[in-house]
Scaffold this motif. Structure first.
Motif, PDB file in Angstrom:
ATOM      1  N   GLY B  80      -2.361  35.363  -8.386  1.00  0.00           N
ATOM      2  CA  GLY B  80      -3.738  35.813  -8.494  1.00  0.00           C
ATOM      3  C   GLY B  80      -4.383  36.114  -7.154  1.00  0.00           C
ATOM      4  N   GLU B  81      -3.831  35.552  -6.078  1.00  0.00           N
ATOM      5  CA  GLU B  81      -4.423  35.791  -4.767  1.00  0.00           C
ATOM      6  C   GLU B  81      -4.107  37.214  -4.307  1.00  0.00           C
ATOM      7  OE1 GLU B  81      -4.357  31.266  -3.001  1.00  0.00           O
ATOM      8  OE2 GLU B  81      -2.722  32.602  -2.524  1.00  0.00           O
ATOM      9  N   ILE B  82      -5.029  37.764  -3.539  1.00  0.00           N
ATOM     10  CA  ILE B  82      -4.813  39.095  -2.989  1.00  0.00           C
ATOM     11  C   ILE B  82      -4.273  38.929  -1.579  1.00  0.00           C
ATOM     12  CG2 ILE B  82      -5.920  41.237  -2.325  1.00  0.00           C
ATOM     13  CD1 ILE B  82      -7.998  40.518  -4.564  1.00  0.00           C
ATOM     14  N   VAL B  83      -3.047  39.377  -1.360  1.00  0.00           N
ATOM     15  CA  VAL B  83      -2.425  39.182  -0.052  1.00  0.00           C
ATOM     16  C   VAL B  83      -2.181  40.519   0.624  1.00  0.00           C
ATOM     17  CG1 VAL B  83      -1.311  37.006  -0.648  1.00  0.00           C
ATOM     18  CG2 VAL B  83      -0.104  39.143  -1.055  1.00  0.00           C
ATOM     19  N   VAL B  84      -2.121  40.472   1.939  1.00  0.00           N
ATOM     20  CA  VAL B  84      -1.773  41.640   2.736  1.00  0.00           C
ATOM     21  C   VAL B  84      -0.369  41.414   3.263  1.00  0.00           C
ATOM     22  CG1 VAL B  84      -2.391  43.016   4.726  1.00  0.00           C
ATOM     23  CG2 VAL B  84      -4.164  41.943   3.364  1.00  0.00           C
ATOM     24  N   PHE B  85       0.529  42.334   2.977  1.00  0.00           N
ATOM     25  CA  PHE B  85       1.911  42.112   3.397  1.00  0.00           C
ATOM     26  C   PHE B  85       2.509  43.341   4.059  1.00  0.00           C
ATOM     27  CE2 PHE B  85       3.828  44.560  -0.035  1.00  0.00           C
ATOM     28  CZ  PHE B  85       2.888  44.479  -1.039  1.00  0.00           C
ATOM     29  N   ASN B  86       3.510  43.055   4.877  1.00  0.00           N
ATOM     30  CA  ASN B  86       4.274  44.090   5.556  1.00  0.00           C
ATOM     31  C   ASN B  86       5.658  44.135   4.943  1.00  0.00           C
ATOM     32  OD1 ASN B  86       3.094  45.610   7.658  1.00  0.00           O
ATOM     33  ND2 ASN B  86       2.798  43.723   8.808  1.00  0.00           N
ATOM     34  N   ASP B  88       9.571  45.455   5.422  1.00  0.00           N
ATOM     35  CA  ASP B  88      10.470  45.936   6.474  1.00  0.00           C
ATOM     36  C   ASP B  88      10.630  47.442   6.338  1.00  0.00           C
ATOM     37  OD1 ASP B  88      10.786  43.252   6.974  1.00  0.00           O
ATOM     38  OD2 ASP B  88      12.544  43.084   5.680  1.00  0.00           O
ATOM     39  N   GLY B  89      10.476  48.159   7.436  1.00  0.00           N
ATOM     40  CA  GLY B  89      10.660  49.594   7.419  1.00  0.00           C
ATOM     41  C   GLY B  89       9.412  50.374   7.058  1.00  0.00           C
ATOM     42  N   ARG B  90       8.285  49.692   6.877  1.00  0.00           N
ATOM     43  CA  ARG B  90       7.018  50.384   6.635  1.00  0.00           C
ATOM     44  C   ARG B  90       6.011  49.925   7.681  1.00  0.00           C
ATOM     45  NH1 ARG B  90       5.112  52.496   1.551  1.00  0.00           N
ATOM     46  NH2 ARG B  90       6.816  52.589   0.065  1.00  0.00           N
ATOM     47  N   ASP B  91       5.215  50.865   8.199  1.00  0.00           N
ATOM     48  CA  ASP B  91       4.267  50.508   9.246  1.00  0.00           C
ATOM     49  C   ASP B  91       2.965  49.978   8.677  1.00  0.00           C
ATOM     50  OD1 ASP B  91       6.099  51.457  10.998  1.00  0.00           O
ATOM     51  OD2 ASP B  91       5.246  53.476  11.088  1.00  0.00           O
ATOM     52  N   ILE B  92       2.537  50.566   7.557  1.00  0.00           N
ATOM     53  CA  ILE B  92       1.196  50.274   7.064  1.00  0.00           C
ATOM     54  C   ILE B  92       1.225  49.066   6.135  1.00  0.00           C
ATOM     55  CG2 ILE B  92      -0.743  51.197   5.744  1.00  0.00           C
ATOM     56  CD1 ILE B  92       0.279  54.000   6.638  1.00  0.00           C
ATOM     57  N   PRO B  93       0.424  48.042   6.422  1.00  0.00           N
ATOM     58  CA  PRO B  93       0.376  46.885   5.529  1.00  0.00           C
ATOM     59  C   PRO B  93      -0.251  47.240   4.182  1.00  0.00           C
ATOM     60  CG  PRO B  93      -1.208  46.651   7.310  1.00  0.00           C
ATOM     61  CD  PRO B  93      -0.433  47.881   7.599  1.00  0.00           C
ATOM     62  N   ILE B  94       0.150  46.512   3.133  1.00  0.00           N
ATOM     63  CA  ILE B  94      -0.316  46.782   1.784  1.00  0.00           C
ATOM     64  C   ILE B  94      -1.141  45.601   1.291  1.00  0.00           C
ATOM     65  CG2 ILE B  94       0.434  47.315  -0.573  1.00  0.00           C
ATOM     66  CD1 ILE B  94       3.046  48.372   0.625  1.00  0.00           C
ATOM     67  N   VAL B  95      -2.233  45.902   0.569  1.00  0.00           N
ATOM     68  CA  VAL B  95      -3.098  44.877   0.000  1.00  0.00           C
ATOM     69  C   VAL B  95      -2.903  44.876  -1.507  1.00  0.00           C
ATOM     70  CG1 VAL B  95      -5.464  44.044  -0.195  1.00  0.00           C
ATOM     71  CG2 VAL B  95      -4.812  45.413   1.765  1.00  0.00           C
ATOM     72  N   HIS B  96      -2.210  43.875  -2.052  1.00  0.00           N
ATOM     73  CA  HIS B  96      -2.008  43.805  -3.494  1.00  0.00           C
ATOM     74  C   HIS B  96      -2.110  42.367  -3.985  1.00  0.00           C
ATOM     75  CE1 HIS B  96       0.183  47.901  -4.214  1.00  0.00           C
ATOM     76  NE2 HIS B  96      -1.108  48.034  -4.021  1.00  0.00           N
ATOM     77  N   ARG B  97      -2.114  42.232  -5.331  1.00  0.00           N
ATOM     78  CA  ARG B  97      -2.301  40.915  -5.919  1.00  0.00           C
ATOM     79  C   ARG B  97      -0.958  40.286  -6.310  1.00  0.00           C
ATOM     80  NH1 ARG B  97      -6.937  38.964  -8.221  1.00  0.00           N
ATOM     81  NH2 ARG B  97      -7.859  41.013  -8.438  1.00  0.00           N
ATOM     82  N   VAL B  98      -0.882  38.970  -6.124  1.00  0.00           N
ATOM     83  CA  VAL B  98       0.331  38.226  -6.478  1.00  0.00           C
ATOM     84  C   VAL B  98       0.360  38.008  -7.989  1.00  0.00           C
ATOM     85  CG1 VAL B  98       1.512  36.015  -6.232  1.00  0.00           C
ATOM     86  CG2 VAL B  98       0.369  37.036  -4.268  1.00  0.00           C
ATOM     87  N   ILE B  99       1.454  38.385  -8.656  1.00  0.00           N
ATOM     88  CA  ILE B  99       1.539  38.113 -10.095  1.00  0.00           C
ATOM     89  C   ILE B  99       2.612  37.089 -10.450  1.00  0.00           C
ATOM     90  CG2 ILE B  99       0.544  40.328 -10.784  1.00  0.00           C
ATOM     91  CD1 ILE B  99       3.387  41.199 -11.575  1.00  0.00           C
ATOM     92  N   LYS B 100       3.591  36.888  -9.583  1.00  0.00           N
ATOM     93  CA  LYS B 100       4.600  35.862  -9.875  1.00  0.00           C
ATOM     94  C   LYS B 100       4.902  35.059  -8.619  1.00  0.00           C
ATOM     95  CE  LYS B 100       6.892  38.348 -13.601  1.00  0.00           C
ATOM     96  NZ  LYS B 100       8.124  38.902 -14.149  1.00  0.00           N
ATOM     97  N   VAL B 101       5.075  33.754  -8.795  1.00  0.00           N
ATOM     98  CA  VAL B 101       5.394  32.875  -7.675  1.00  0.00           C
ATOM     99  C   VAL B 101       6.522  31.940  -8.089  1.00  0.00           C
ATOM    100  CG1 VAL B 101       4.567  30.980  -6.227  1.00  0.00           C
ATOM    101  CG2 VAL B 101       3.048  32.875  -6.751  1.00  0.00           C
TER     102      VAL B 101
END
Lengths: 167, 180
Positions: B80-86, B88-101
Motif C-alpha cells: 500500500g505504500e507509495i515508493v520511489v524506485f530505481n 537497473d538500466g533505467r535512469d528515471i526513478p519510478i513512483v508506484h504503489r506496493v501491492i505485494k510484499v
C-alpha cells in the motif's frame, strides 16, 4: 527603494508565504479528524486452488467486500485508496502481504460500498505453503490529501482457512 | 587635481565594495539553497528528498507536475505504500504503489511488487529482464507528503532549456544592477 520591481517582489513573496501557510494549515487540520471506518469480508467460493509448475501455490477466490469509509473524508481529502490484503506467515517468510482487490474512492458519496468480486491480483505464494493455511484479511486505506501529509491505517478482519486439498 | 583624484578614488572604492557585496549576496543565495537541500537529505535519509511526478501512471492521486516528499526510514516496507524506485538500466526513478510484499525470516530482505494505480498491469514489465521482485536496494524512499503543481517549474525548465537560461540571466542581471 519603491520601484515597481520591489513592490512586485514584495507582493509575490507575501502571496507565496500566505499560500504555503494555508497549505500547511489544511494539512494540520486533518489531524483533528478521528475516523471510525468499518468493513467486512466474506469468502463465497474457492474457484480453483493449485500448484503451479514452478512449485508455487496459487488460489483464486470469490469474495463479498463491504465497507463504510465515509468518516475518512475531510475537506482536504482528494481521494482514498483502499485495498484488501491477505496476510500470513510461512516457515521461510515472516510476512507475506498480497493485495487481492483495490479501488479508488473519489468522493464521500462513494465511500460506503459493497462489492462482489474475485481476486483482482493473483494470489500466489512464494513456495507451497497454502494448503490448510490460515490467513488474515486486512483492509488498508491510504488517504491522499489535496495537499500535505498522507495518512494510512488498516483494519484487521477475521481470518480464513484455505482448504487442505488442491481443487 | 587633488580634489579630482580623491573623487576618483572614492568612486573606485565604492564600486569595488559594491561588486564585492553583490558577489557575497550571490554566494549567500547559492550556499543557502545548497544547505537546505543537503539538510533535507540528512533529515529524510533519502538521497533525493523531493521528486517531481513525470507520468500519469498514478492518476488521479498524483498528476504530472506534482511534488512528492520522500522519507527513507528503517521501517520495513509494507503493501500500500507509495515508493520511489530505481530499476537497473533505467535512469528515471519510478513512483508506484506496493501491492505485494514477501519478507524473509532469516535475512529480513523484502521482495516487493509494485503497480501504478492508473496502470492495468503490475510493474514486472518495467523491471529489468528476468527481475520479478524489487528489493531494498532498489528503493530510494517512500512518499509521505504531497504538494500539487509546483513541479511544473522543473518540467518546463527541462523541456525548454531556453527558459532556464533566460531566467538565470534575468536573476543574475537583477542581482548585479540592484543597488542595495
Amino acid at each position: 527603494m519603491h520601484s515597481f520591481g520591489y513592490r512586485a517582489n514584495a507582493l509575490l513573496t507575501f502571496a507565496v508565504t500566505i499560500l504555503a501557510l494555508m497549505c500547511a494549515m489544511a494539512s494540520i487540520c486533518d489531524n483533528l479528524n478521528h475516523p471510525t471506518p468499518t468493513s467486512q469480508v466474506q469468502v463465497l467460493n474457492i474457484n480453483w486452488f493449485q500448484k503451479q509448475p514452478n512449485g508455487n501455490d496459487e488460489v483464486s477466490m470469490t469474495m463479498n467486500i463491504s465497507a463504510d469509509l465515509q468518516s475518512l473524508f475531510t475537506w482536504n481529502t482528494k481521494q482514498v485508496f483502499v485495498f484488501l490484503a491477505a496476510e500470513y506467515g510461512t516457515p521461510k517468510n515472516s510476512l507475506n502481504q498480497i493485495s487481492l482487490w483495490d479501488g479508488i474512492i473519489p468522493t464521500k458519496e462513494h465511500a460506503k460500498f459493497w462489492i462482489h468480486t474475485s481476486n483482482k491480483y493473483r494470489f500466489i505464494d512464494q513456495g507451497s505453503n497454502l494448503r490448510g493455511k490460515e490467513f488474515n484479511f486486512t483492509l488498508h486505506w491510504h488517504v491522499m490529501p489535496k495537499t500535505g501529509k498522507m495518512f494510512a491505517d488498516k483494519i484487521v478482519m477475521s481470518g480464513y482457512r484455505l482448504p487442505q486439498e488442491y481443487r | 587635481m587633488g580634489w579630482f583624484g580623491e573623487t576618483m578614488d572614492s568612486v573606485k572604492s565604492i564600486q569595488i565594495r559594491q561588486a564585492l557585496s553583490q558577489a557575497l549576496t550571490l554566494g549567500l543565495i547559492v550556499t543557502s539553497a545548497l544547505i537546505i537541500w543537503k539538510g533535507l537529505i540528512c533529515m529524510t535519509g533519502s538521497e533525493s528528498p523531493v521528486v517531481v511526478v513525470l507520468s500519469e501512471s498514478m492518476e488521479p492521486g498524483f498528476a504530472r507536475g506534482d511534488i512528492l516528499f520522500l522519507h527513507m526510514s528503517e521501517d520495513p516496507i509494507r503493501a500500500g505504500e507509495i515508493v520511489v524506485f530505481n530499476v537497473d538500466g533505467r535512469d528515471i526513478p519510478i513512483v508506484h504503489r506496493v501491492i505485494k510484499v514477501h519478507e524473509r525470516k532469516d535475512t529480513g530482505e523484502v521482495y516487493v511488487l509494485t503497480k501504478g494505480d492508473n496502470n492495468e498491469e503490475d510493474d514486472r514489465a518495467l523491471y529489468a529482464r528476468g527481475q520479478h521482485w524489487l528489493q531494498r536496494r532498489h528503493i530510494m524512499g517512500r512518499a509521505v507528503g504531497f504538494l500539487p503543481y509546483v513541479g511544473w517549474v522543473t518540467i518546463i525548465m527541462t523541456e525548454r532549456p531556453i527558459i532556464k537560461y533566460v531566467l538565470i540571466g534575468a536573476l543574475g542581471l537583477l542581482v548585479i544592477t540592484s543597488k542595495d
